[in-house]
Design an enzyme around this catalytic site. Sequence first.
Site, short mmCIF file in Angstrom:
data_model
loop_
_atom_site.label_atom_id
_atom_site.label_comp_id
_atom_site.label_asym_id
_atom_site.label_seq_id
_atom_site.Cartn_x
_atom_site.Cartn_y
_atom_site.Cartn_z
N TRP A 32 7.07 6.56 4.49
CA TRP A 32 7.86 7.75 4.22
C TRP A 32 6.98 8.90 3.75
CZ3 TRP A 32 10.93 10.92 5.66
CH2 TRP A 32 11.99 11.51 4.98
N ARG B 57 -3.82 4.93 -2.95
CA ARG B 57 -4.56 4.27 -4.02
C ARG B 57 -5.81 3.57 -3.50
NH1 ARG B 57 -2.26 2.96 -8.64
NH2 ARG B 57 -0.18 3.13 -7.70
N LYS C 84 14.03 5.18 -4.15
CA LYS C 84 15.46 4.99 -4.36
C LYS C 84 15.69 3.68 -5.09
CE LYS C 84 16.44 7.35 0.04
NZ LYS C 84 17.01 7.22 1.40
N ALA D 285 11.50 6.62 8.38
CA ALA D 285 10.23 7.34 8.42
C ALA D 285 9.70 7.50 9.84
CB ALA D 285 9.21 6.60 7.56
N LYS E 282 23.13 1.93 -1.87
CA LYS E 282 23.21 1.71 -0.42
C LYS E 282 22.26 0.61 0.03
CE LYS E 282 19.21 3.90 0.87
NZ LYS E 282 18.18 3.53 1.87
N ASP F 49 23.58 7.83 4.12
CA ASP F 49 22.49 6.88 3.93
C ASP F 49 23.00 5.44 3.98
OD1 ASP F 49 19.83 6.31 3.66
OD2 ASP F 49 19.62 7.10 1.62
N ASN G 225 16.20 -3.42 4.29
CA ASN G 225 17.21 -4.12 3.49
C ASN G 225 18.21 -4.85 4.39
OD1 ASN G 225 16.68 -3.25 0.56
ND2 ASN G 225 16.53 -1.34 1.71
#
Length: 342
Positions: A11, A30, A106, A138, A189, A254, A266
């Site tokens: 994303w 990172r 989220k 994304a 969601k 969403d 998910n």
Amino acid sequence: MKISILGAGAWGTALAVQAAARHEVVLWARDAAAVAAMQAERRNRAYLPDTRLPDALQLEADLARAVAHACDGEAPGLVVVATPMAGLRAMLASLPDGAQVLWLCKGFEAGTGLLGHEIARAVQPRLRVGILSGPSFAQEVAAGQPTALVAASEDEALAQAAVAAFHSERLRVYTSVDPVGVEVGGAVKNVMAIAVGAADGLRLRAEASGQLLDAPGLNARAALITRGLAEMLRLGLALGARGETFMGLSGMGDLVLTATGDLSRNRRVGLLLADGLPLAQILRDLGHVAEGVYSAPTVLARARAKGVDMPITEAVVAVLEGRLSPVDAVDLLMGREARAEH
């Protein structure tokens, strides 16, 4: 505008690709080796291998330099935190007072049960904060496919900065003054997408075996999405959100996308749970974070603390913890007493 995006997952990378056409954008990761590879190949092989990174997009492995890009100039820049929810607290703590910051993650923070705006209030109360959310995969954003998002903040100038940063002919950005509602929608969601994925997985298994009797079908999918929206609304109102927010992009929009879209991680978790795979294996093979797995217990804890009834969330938590099978969870939900819809 100078924009620093902290987190080079799918994303964060997708937004960086889109914004780099009009703004000075730095994308921070990172892992220095990953940054070097992206610099050499102009690809993010781990998350968006089919998307070329624009030449104008700057890549950075040093967090301080990445933050300074947006925060040290005369004109205020924009910092975008694109880490999972588990990384939000540390990212906010790294920012100077008064910085403009949006986050993309989220969910509720594990352990504390806090939403993003609550974390910001505790860690850096002088930051100017908001959330960028909405129905968006994304891969589609990176490819320039039409997408609509919502930038939510009590700071109107910050919401307008988000519009200036990301609104384009292929990416519409609406504004909202209800960050609580937008954050609750984004958290709940993901939990509901696991439930719908599990029900759809049971249906697909039944179709494959020719045993459709009593199996969840498309009717069940519609019921779970609709009643899931009702649970989202109840929790949001209890936490101070506006009801109309849940009829918008970060609520119904969403939820529908994440519960039914094949790119949803998910939903994928739910499908694989219906196949009987253990959760640890699912998460290991998935390779990316499925926030609903980590948010579900916290969503339920916040709901119980507020006296909010969330039976679908309860069932998802029980399945994730191995206390119920997906089949038993469906039976449990269908066996509840009749009640008024509203």
